[in-house]
Enzyme design. Structure first.
Site, PDB file in Angstrom:
ATOM      1  CG  ASP A   1      34.134  33.282  35.468  1.00 49.71           C
ATOM      2  OD1 ASP A   1      33.582  33.575  34.713  1.00 49.71           O
ATOM      3  OD2 ASP A   1      34.967  33.933  36.403  1.00 49.71           O
TER       4      ASP A   1
ATOM      5  CB  THR B   1      40.538  38.450  39.958  1.00 46.75           C
ATOM      6  OG1 THR B   1      41.418  37.146  39.857  1.00 46.75           O
ATOM      7  CG2 THR B   1      41.296  39.303  39.655  1.00 46.75           C
TER       8      THR B   1
HETATM    9  N1  LIG Z   1      42.127  29.458  51.766  1.00 46.59           N
HETATM   10  C1  LIG Z   1      41.825  30.680  51.910  1.00 46.59           C
HETATM   11  N2  LIG Z   1      41.252  31.246  53.013  1.00 46.59           N
HETATM   12  C2  LIG Z   1      41.344  32.758  53.027  1.00 46.59           C
HETATM   13  N3  LIG Z   1      41.453  33.319  52.110  1.00 46.59           N
HETATM   14  C3  LIG Z   1      41.578  32.880  50.830  1.00 46.59           C
HETATM   15  C4  LIG Z   1      41.885  31.607  50.749  1.00 46.59           C
HETATM   16  N4  LIG Z   1      42.321  31.101  49.654  1.00 46.59           N
HETATM   17  C5  LIG Z   1      42.238  32.335  48.847  1.00 46.59           C
HETATM   18  N5  LIG Z   1      41.769  33.443  49.730  1.00 46.59           N
HETATM   19  C6  LIG Z   1      41.724  34.775  49.300  1.00 46.59           C
HETATM   20  O1  LIG Z   1      40.650  34.955  48.519  1.00 46.59           O
HETATM   21  C7  LIG Z   1      41.033  35.613  47.158  1.00 46.59           C
HETATM   22  C8  LIG Z   1      40.134  34.973  46.103  1.00 46.59           C
HETATM   23  O2  LIG Z   1      39.953  33.913  46.014  1.00 46.59           O
HETATM   24  P1  LIG Z   1      40.395  32.583  45.030  1.00 46.59           P
HETATM   25  O3  LIG Z   1      41.502  32.019  45.032  1.00 46.59           O
HETATM   26  O4  LIG Z   1      38.960  31.678  44.905  1.00 46.59           O
HETATM   27  O5  LIG Z   1      40.527  33.655  43.499  1.00 46.59           O
HETATM   28  P2  LIG Z   1      41.418  33.817  42.610  1.00 46.59           P
HETATM   29  O6  LIG Z   1      41.906  32.802  42.303  1.00 46.59           O
HETATM   30  O7  LIG Z   1      42.267  34.919  43.299  1.00 46.59           O
HETATM   31  O8  LIG Z   1      40.507  34.466  41.404  1.00 46.59           O
HETATM   32  P3  LIG Z   1      40.097  34.045  40.048  1.00 46.59           P
HETATM   33  O9  LIG Z   1      39.352  32.918  40.214  1.00 46.59           O
HETATM   34  O10 LIG Z   1      39.555  35.306  39.268  1.00 46.59           O
HETATM   35  O11 LIG Z   1      41.506  33.645  39.339  1.00 46.59           O
HETATM   36  C9  LIG Z   1      42.459  35.437  47.235  1.00 46.59           C
HETATM   37  O12 LIG Z   1      43.029  36.494  46.454  1.00 46.59           O
HETATM   38  C10 LIG Z   1      42.950  35.262  48.572  1.00 46.59           C
HETATM   39  O13 LIG Z   1      43.173  36.644  49.069  1.00 46.59           O
HETATM   40  C1  LIG Z   2      34.037  38.956  35.522  1.00 41.09           C
HETATM   41  C2  LIG Z   2      35.183  37.986  35.393  1.00 41.09           C
HETATM   42  C3  LIG Z   2      36.515  38.512  35.319  1.00 41.09           C
HETATM   43  C4  LIG Z   2      35.372  37.161  36.677  1.00 41.09           C
HETATM   44  O1  LIG Z   2      36.054  35.927  36.382  1.00 41.09           O
HETATM   45  C5  LIG Z   2      34.989  36.887  34.218  1.00 41.09           C
HETATM   46  O2  LIG Z   2      33.540  36.416  34.516  1.00 41.09           O
HETATM   47  C6  LIG Z   2      34.561  37.937  32.877  1.00 41.09           C
HETATM   48  O3  LIG Z   2      35.576  37.930  32.525  1.00 41.09           O
HETATM   49  N1  LIG Z   2      33.336  38.193  32.486  1.00 41.09           N
HETATM   50  C7  LIG Z   2      32.957  38.818  31.268  1.00 41.09           C
HETATM   51  C8  LIG Z   2      32.291  39.934  31.493  1.00 41.09           C
HETATM   52  C9  LIG Z   2      30.865  39.488  31.976  1.00 41.09           C
HETATM   53  O4  LIG Z   2      30.779  38.314  32.361  1.00 41.09           O
HETATM   54  O5  LIG Z   2      29.697  40.330  31.820  1.00 41.09           O
HETATM   55  K   LIG Z   3      36.989  31.572  39.803  1.00 39.73           K
END
Ligand SMILES: Nc1ncnc2c1ncn2[C@@H]1O[C@H](COP(=O)(O)OP(=O)(O)OP(=O)(O)O)[C@@H](O)[C@H]1O
Ligand SMILES: CC(C)(CO)[C@@H](O)C(=O)NCCC(=O)O
Ligand SMILES: [K+]
Length: 258
Positions: free
Chosen positions: A112, A137
């Site tokens: 990513d 996350t």
């Molecule tokens: N539309 C929104 N408005 C406000 N907050 C949001 C919205 N969508 C997601 N979030 C919040 O932002 C956090 C991170 O968002 P996002 O969905 O981009 O990441 P993720 O999918 O949880 O992470 P990853 O990409 O690591 O799977 C979510 O856990 C939620 O709490």
């Molecule tokens: C840091 C996350 C978890 C974010 O999605 C991902 O980019 C990942 O697993 N990275 C590996 C470690 C690094 O990028 O240094």
């Molecule tokens: K992401």
């Protein structure tokens, strides 16, 4: 330059985001599904077919995929290839010979973050560096330089993950929505928690962006993406641009330049 349509898939630890482009490689559809590590290739095939049917679109001939949840990425790739005959390019440092990953072990970089490097390129025209702050996350700070340089960055606990950790450990604290309270000075439990979780988080982000800008000692632009970026828009002072689809568009750009 290659032509679409193209499917771009970003498998995160919590969510998987998919985007479909038209012939001109502009995103026309986006979907967000839960990243479920238990699903097998045929499960993914059903999900993909469901999304395409719901939106009344055809499966494109090609896909680009970044995954930081290895089995999920592999199973999705198998589903795309076996069931739909989609040629799938998987993002890894080894697959991108024009990118310089300036980490101790370049192979360790999350896919990513490589997608974000390509998403950042459009902002590099008038700046030396771009700092992508990706609120997922975890909250990643990806420092990108001209000439497809990945300089390094920061990995911080995501806002939702840190909130969940607190709720799980404090018996009298209610789960609150991650939204900005009216003031930093909270007069009730909910506002006080929101102050710490949103304003406190934003200060951490601002502080790290300032530190990074000082350390690269060049002209740097900070661009935020990811779900939580909308919550800190107007709260973080060091972020210059908010761009919801930076990672997906980065995947499209990455594929187009292969
Ligand atoms: N539309 C929104 N408005 C406000 N907050 C949001 C919205 N969508 C997601 N979030 C919040 O932002 C956090 C991170 O968002 P996002 O969905 O981009 O990441 P993720 O999918 O949880 O992470 P990853 O990409 O690591 O799977 C979510 O856990 C939620 O709490
Ligand atoms: C840091 C996350 C978890 C974010 O999605 C991902 O980019 C990942 O697993 N990275 C590996 C470690 C690094 O990028 O240094
Ligand atoms: K992401």
């Amino acid at each position: 330059m290659r032509q679409g349509p193209l499917l771009a898939v970003d498998v995160g630890n919590t969510s998987t985001v998919l985007g479909l482009t038209n012939d001109a490689l502009q995103l026309t559809h986006t979907w967000r599904i839960r990243t479920n590590r238990d699903l097998l290739p045929d499960d993914f095939a059903l999900t993909l077919k469901g999304l395409m049917d719901l939106s009344e679109v055809a499966t494109p001939p090609c896909a680009v995929l970044s995954s930081v949840a290895p089995p999920v990425g592999q199973n999705l790739k198998l589903a795309l290839e076996r069931h739909f005959g989609v040629r799938t390019f998987e993002v890894t440092a080894e697959n991108l010979h024009d990118v310089t990953v300036e980490l101790d072990d370049p192979r360790a970089i999350g896919a990513d973050r490589l997608a974000n490097l390509f998403g950042a390129e459009r902002y590099l025209a008038d700046r030396e560096f771009v700092i992508v702050v990706d609120f997922g996350t975890s909250t990643n700070f990806d420092v990108i330089g001209r000439g497809r340089r990945f300089l390094g960055g920061v990995l911080a606990t995501g806002a939702q993950v840190s909130a969940d950790a607190l709720f799980a450990r404090a018996a009298k604290l209610p789960r609150v929505n991650l939204e900005a309270p009216p003031s930093a000075l909270g007069k009730n439990t909910v506002h006080a928690l929101q102050s710490g979780l949103v304003f406190g988080y934003a200060e951490m982000v601002d502080g790290l962006v300032r530190r990074l800008k000082t350390e690269v000692s060049g002209d740097a632009l900070a661009v935020a993406t990811g779900g939580f970026s909308r919550t800190v828009e107007g709260v973080c002072r060091e972020i210059d641009v908010f761009d919801d689809t930076l990672t997906l568009r980065g995947l499209v750009e990455l594929w187009a330049t292969r």
